[in-house]
Write a protein that holds these residues in place. Structure first.
Motif, PDB file in Angstrom:
ATOM      1  N   UNK A 140       0.869  -1.177   0.000  1.00 10.05           N
ATOM      2  CA  UNK A 140       0.000   0.000   0.000  1.00 10.05           C
ATOM      3  C   UNK A 140       0.906   1.227   0.000  1.00 10.05           C
ATOM      4  N   UNK A 141       1.014   1.875  -1.143  1.00  4.96           N
ATOM      5  CA  UNK A 141       1.934   3.005  -1.271  1.00  4.96           C
ATOM      6  C   UNK A 141       1.328   4.309  -0.795  1.00  4.96           C
ATOM      7  N   UNK A 142      -0.010   4.411  -0.859  1.00  2.66           N
ATOM      8  CA  UNK A 142      -0.615   5.681  -0.464  1.00  2.66           C
ATOM      9  C   UNK A 142      -2.069   5.451  -0.086  1.00  2.66           C
ATOM     10  N   UNK A 143      -2.504   6.125   0.979  1.00  3.61           N
ATOM     11  CA  UNK A 143      -3.901   6.130   1.388  1.00  3.61           C
ATOM     12  C   UNK A 143      -4.339   7.588   1.466  1.00  3.61           C
ATOM     13  N   UNK A 144      -5.326   7.926   0.664  1.00  2.00           N
ATOM     14  CA  UNK A 144      -5.829   9.294   0.636  1.00  2.00           C
ATOM     15  C   UNK A 144      -7.237   9.330   1.216  1.00  2.00           C
TER      16      UNK A 144
ATOM     17  N   UNK B 197       1.446  -4.494 -10.776  1.00  5.59           N
ATOM     18  CA  UNK B 197       0.876  -5.191  -9.622  1.00  5.59           C
ATOM     19  C   UNK B 197       1.785  -5.149  -8.396  1.00  5.59           C
ATOM     20  N   UNK B 198       2.521  -4.068  -8.245  1.00  3.54           N
ATOM     21  CA  UNK B 198       3.420  -3.915  -7.105  1.00  3.54           C
ATOM     22  C   UNK B 198       2.907  -2.909  -6.076  1.00  3.54           C
ATOM     23  N   UNK B 199       2.154  -1.909  -6.524  1.00  8.10           N
ATOM     24  CA  UNK B 199       1.737  -0.828  -5.639  1.00  8.10           C
ATOM     25  C   UNK B 199       0.219  -0.701  -5.650  1.00  8.10           C
ATOM     26  N   UNK B 200      -0.337  -0.378  -4.475  1.00  2.00           N
ATOM     27  CA  UNK B 200      -1.778  -0.208  -4.313  1.00  2.00           C
ATOM     28  C   UNK B 200      -2.042   1.185  -3.748  1.00  2.00           C
ATOM     29  N   UNK B 201      -3.030   1.842  -4.309  1.00  2.00           N
ATOM     30  CA  UNK B 201      -3.432   3.172  -3.865  1.00  2.00           C
ATOM     31  C   UNK B 201      -4.891   3.113  -3.435  1.00  2.00           C
ATOM     32  N   UNK B 202      -5.172   3.651  -2.256  1.00  2.00           N
ATOM     33  CA  UNK B 202      -6.519   3.610  -1.690  1.00  2.00           C
ATOM     34  C   UNK B 202      -7.003   5.044  -1.494  1.00  2.00           C
TER      35      UNK B 202
END
Length: 756
Positions: free
Chosen positions: A178-182, A252-257
Motif C-alpha cells: 500500500x503506497x498511499x492512502x488518501x 501489480x506492485x503498488x496499491x493506492x486507496x
C-alpha cells in the motif's frame, strides 16, 4: 446366427435410452471389462439387475447413468452377448502424486490442504476441470497475502497403471504494498489523525513483521468501520463514507486507496426517554445510562448504555432482552433526542452447560469455575464472571461463551463454553548483563496444569553466579469443592553474594513448607503457611565484620519455624494484557517460639491500572517491606531486603541499592520501598497486536534499616514485553537518574522464557 445386440451409450446419451434396442432377456452371467483399480464389486453394486433377473433397455440406461455418476469412469459401455451382460468401462486416471515447487510464502502442507478442499489430493480420481479451480485457489491464497503478480504453471504427466502426476510451479512475485492512502472530504480531523485509526498503512519500520502494509479487503472494511466509529464517538452522527477506490499499478506492485467521506454536523444530546415494557424502575435504568443530556453525542457511550441495560435485564433471567435507541434529530439546532425502547422478551433458564475445545484440560477444571449453574435462571453477570474466572486460569488463549436458545423450548438456553488451549508449561531463562558483573543466568521449569488436572507443579534449578537453587512446589487449587487450595514447597538454596561484590560469605538454606488458600469472595483470597528451615552460614577472613560478628554471636547454623498469613485481591481485567483494575498482595511472616532467632517481616505489593485512553494505560506499582527481630535481637542479615535488578529497581544491579559496608559491600536492610510509574502503550506499528507492549517508566526505591531517604535512587527508561512464539520476552533499558559513586549499574536487563 448368434443373438447379439450391441449397445454403446456415450456420456452425451447417458440420460437417454440406448441407441440400439434389444428385447428383454434373463441375465445368465455378468462380465466386467476394463478395470484396473476399481473392484468388480463396485460395478455390481451400481447395476440395477442381478444374475437371473430380466434386463431391459430402461435398466441399461439406469446402469449407465449410475456408473457415470460415480465419477470413476471416463466411458461406460453395455453389451449383450447371448444372455451374458458385458459392462466395459474406461477408468479415469488416479492422482499418483502432487508436487508443489517455488512456494515460500506458504508451506507445502498449507497449499496441499487448500487443494484437498477442492478435491485434488493424492489417491483421488483426476478430473481436468479441477485443475483450473486449483490454480484459482492457489492464486487466491497469494492474493490474500498481497502477491497480486504471482504465476501458477501446471503440468500433468501420465504415469503407468492409469495414473497421473501433477506439478505446480509457483512464481510468487513481489508483495504489493500500500503506497498511499488518501482521505478526501475530511475537514474537522486531519488525514494524519484518521490514518492513525487504521490498521492498514503504508510501509514502515515494523510492517515487515505485522504485514499491515499489505492490502486486505476484510481489513479495509474493518478500518472503515473504525473511522466511522471515530467520528460518531465525537458527535458526528450523520458521518458517512461515500465511496472507496482501490487501484493497483499495472506491474501489480503498488496499491493506492482513496476514501471519500462526508463528515456532517456535530450533534449534542437534547433528551433521553424510555418506552416499551419497563420491568425495571426508570430511575434504575437512568443510572445505567452513559449518555448525558447536554453532552456531545457518542456512539460508544450509546452502545455502552444499551449493553448495560441488556446485561441488567439478563441478570434477571431475560437472556433475549433487546434495548434499541432511536434518535430524533433536530438538524437546525444540531441536537439529537433518544428514546430507548425496551423489550425484555421471555424469562429463560439454563438447560445445560457445555464445554468444548479442552483437549488436555479436564471438564471439571473448567466447570468448577462456572458461576452460572444448570437448571438456574439465566444470569448475565454470572456468565461474565464465569468467563473471567476461566480466563484467569491461564490455561487457555481464548475463552468464548455463547448462549444459544434450545430449539425445542422457548424458555431455555444452553451455555456453550469453547476454549482454545495454550501451553501451560514454562521453561524460564533469565539474564542480565553489565560490564562489571557479566552475564547472570537462572532457569526454572513448571507445569501449571499437570495432566489437565488444574494442579501446578514447579521445579526450579538455578546455577547462577549468585543463587543456586533446587526446589519443588505443588499446588492443588481445589483441595476442597469450595475452592480451598493446598500446596507445599521443598527447597534448597545456596547464596553467594561475593560473586557480585555483596560480601564474601555464603548461606545454605534447606526448608519445607505447606500453604493453604481460602477464597473469601470472587476476587479475594486469604493465605496461610507454615515453614520449617535451616540456614547454615559460612564466613571467611575477608567477610564483612558485621557478618562475622553475627556468626560469633548467634552461631553459624540457625533453625526457624515460621508462619505466614496474607491476602490477595485480584481485580485485573487480564493477566497478560492488563488495561484496568488492580492487584494487591500483603503478607506477614512470623517465627514461632523455639526458633533459634525470632523475627517478623511484613510485605505489601500493589499494582493499579488506569486506562487514560483506548491505547494508553497508566500503571502504579508499590512494594513495601518491613522486618524486625524480637527481644532486642536483630533481623538475620540473610533475611534482609535487597533492592535493584530487573524485577525491582531497573538500571541498578541486583541488590545494589542500599547501605554498604566499609569495603563497599551491599548489606541490604530491614526496610525497603520500591515504586514505579509506567505508561503502557501498544508497540509502534503493532497497535492491534496484544502480544507485544511498550512502556516508559520511572522507578524509585531503596533498602535501609529505617524509612529514610538516604539511599533513595531513581531511574527512567523504556521496556518491551512480548509474548513471542518462543515464549515471553521482557527487555528494559534504564538510565539511573541520581546514582552515587560506588553504585553498581546495570542499564540493560532482560528475561526470556519459552513454553511447552
Amino acid at each position: 446366427m448368434l443373438r447379439a445386440k450391441h449397445l454403446v451409450v456415450g456420456l452425451a446419451l447417458c440420460w437417454a435410452q440406448a441407441s440400439s434396442a434389444f428385447d428383454p432377456f434373463t441375465v445368465r452371467d455378468i462380465r466386467v471389462e476394463g478395470l484396473q483399480r476399481t473392484e468388480p464389486g463396485t460395478i455390481f453394486g451400481y447395476l440395477p439387475v442381478k444374475v437371473g433377473e430380466t434386463m431391459t433397455e430402461e435398466r441399461a440406461a439406469q446402469a449407465i447413468r449410475a456408473l457415470y455418476a460415480t465419477g470413476f469412469f471416463a466411458d461406460v459401455r453395455i453389451e449383450v452377448d447371448g444372455n451374458v451382460l458385458i459392462v466395459t468401462v474406461q477408468e479415469r486416471p488416479a492422482i499418483a502424486q502432487i508436487d508443489i515447487n517455488g512456494a515460500r510464502e506458504f508451506s507445502v502442507d498449507q497449499l496441499r490442504g487448500a487443494l484437498r478442499g477442492i478435491g485434488l489430493a493424492d489417491g483421488r480420481i483426476f478430473d481436468k476441470s479441477q485443475l483450473e479451480r486449483a490454480e484459482q485457489e492457489i492464486k487466491r491464497q497469494y492474493i490474500n497475502r498481497g502477491r497480486y503478480n504471482s504465476q501458477i504453471q501446471t503440468t500433468v504427466t501420465p504415469l503407468e497403471r492409469n495414473r497421473v502426476g501433477i506439478s505446480f510451479v509457483i512464481t510468487e512475485g513481489d508483495v504489493a504494498k500500500i503506497r498511499q492512502i488518501n482521505i478526501v472530504g475530511n475537514k474537522v480531523f486531519s488525514e494524519r489523525e484518521l490514518l492513525r485509526q487504521m490498521v492498514q498503512r503504508t510501509p514502515g519500520l515494523l510492517t515487515w513483521y505485522s504485514k499491515q502494509d499489505q492490502y486486505s479487503r476484510e481489513r479495509l472494511s474493518a478500518d472503515l468501520e473504525t473511522i466511522r466509529s471515530f467520528y460518531q464517538n465525537r458527535g458526528y452522527l450523520e458521518f458517512t463514507i461515500e465511496s472507496t477506490q482501490v487501484q493497483i499499478t499495472p506491474d501489480r506492485r503498488d496499491i493506492f486507496i482513496t476514501i471519500n467521506v462526508s463528515e456532517g454536523q456535530r450533534y449534542t444530546v437534547s433528551d433521553v426517554r424510555f418506552a416499551g415494557e419497563l420491568l425495571l424502575p426508570e430511575a434504575e435504568l437512568r443510572r445505567l445510562l452513559r449518555v448525558r443530556v447536554g453532552e456531545t453525542f457518542s456512539r460508544e457511550r450509546l452502545t455502552e448504555s444499551t449493553k448495560a441495560m441488556n446485561d441488567r435485564l439478563g441478570d434477571e433471567g431475560y437472556a433475549f432482552a433487546n434495548v434499541n435507541a432511536v434518535p430524533e434529530l433536530d438538524k437546525e439546532k444540531r441536537t439529537a433526542a433518544f428514546t430507548f425502547f425496551v423489550d425484555p422478551g421471555r424469562r429463560v433458564y439454563v438447560r445445560r452447560v457445555n464445554v468444548s475445545g479442552n483437549t488436555r484440560t479436564r471438564d471439571e477444571v473448567v466447570r468448577r469455575e462456572m458461576r452460572q449453574f444448570e437448571g438456574g435462571w439465566y444470569n448475565a453477570e454470572a456468565i461474565t464472571r464465569s468467563r473471567r474466572r476461566i480466563d484467569r486460569l491461564g490455561f487457555f488463549s481464548e475463552v468464548n461463551v455463547e448462549t444459544p436458545p434450545v430449539p425445542t423450548a422457548n424458555d431455555q438456553v444452553d451455555v456453550n463454553v469453547s476454549v482454545v488451549e495454550r501451553s501451560t508449561g514454562n521453561l524460564l531463562f533469565g539474564a542480565g548483563f553489565s560490564s562489571g558483573d557479566g552475564i547472570i543466568l537462572q532457569g526454572s521449569v513448571s507445569q501449571n496444569n499437570i495432566f489437565g488436572s488444574g494442579n501446578a507443579l514447579g521445579v526450579q534449578l538455578n546455577n547462577g553466579r549468585i543463587n543456586r537453587t533446587a526446589s519443588v512446589s505443588f499446588t492443588n487449587p481445589y483441595f476442597t469443592l469450595d475452592g480451598v487450595s493446598l500446596g507445599f514447597d521443598i527447597y534448597r538454596r545456596e547464596f553467594d553474594p561475593g560473586a557480585i561484590d555483596l560480601g564474601n560469605y555464603t548461606t545454605r538454606t534447606t526448608g519445607a513448607g505447606v500453604r493453604l488458600g481460602i477464597p473469601v469472595t470472587e476476587d479475594v483470597t486469604v493465605n496461610f503457611g507454615l515453614t520449617a528451615e535451616e540456614t547454615a552460614i559460612n564466613t571467611f577472613a575477608d567477610s564483612p565484620p558485621r557478618y562475622i560478628n553475627f556468626v560469633n554471636t548467634f552461631g553459624d547454623t540457625n533453625r526457624a519455624i515460621f508462619g505466614t498469613v496474607g491476602f490477595a485481591i485480584d481485580r485485573r481485567d487480564s493477566r497478560i494484557y492488563t488495561t484496568s483494575g488492580s492487584f494487591q498482595r500483603a503478607f506477614a511472616e512470623v517465627t514461632f517460639p523455639g526458633s533459634d532467632l525470632q523475627y517478623y517481616r511484613l510485605n505489601y505489593l500493589g499494582q493499579y491500572f488506569y486506562p487514560l485512553t483506548r491505547d494508553v494505560t497508566l500503571q502504579f506499582t508499590g512494594d513495601i517491606g518491613y522486618g524486625q527481630g524480637f527481644d532486642d535481637k536483630p533481623l538475620p542479615f540473610y533475611r534482609n531486603y535487597f533492592v535493584g535488578g530487573v524485577n525491582s529497581l531497573r538500571g541498578y544491579a541486583t541488590g545494589a541499592v542500599g547501605p554498604r559496608d566499609v569495603d563497599g559491600t551491599s548489606l541490604g536492610g530491614s526496610h525497603k520501598v520500591v515504586g514505579s510509574v509506567e505508561a503502557l502503550v501498544p508497540f509502534p506499528g503493532l497497535r492491534n497486536d496484544r502480544s507485544v507492549r511498550l512502556s516508559a517508566f520511572v522507578d524509585g526505591g531503596f533498602a535501609d534499616n529505617s524509612f529514610s531517604s538516604q539511599f533513595l535512587r531513581y531511574s527512567a527508561g523504556i521496556a518491551v514485553f512480548w509474548v513471542s512464539p518462543f515464549g515471553p520476552l521482557k527487555l528494559s533499558v534504564a538510565q539511573p537518574l541520581n546514582d552515587e559513586p560506588g553504585d553498581r549499574l546495570q542499564r540493560f536487563q532482560f528475561t526470556f522464557g519459552t513454553t511447552f
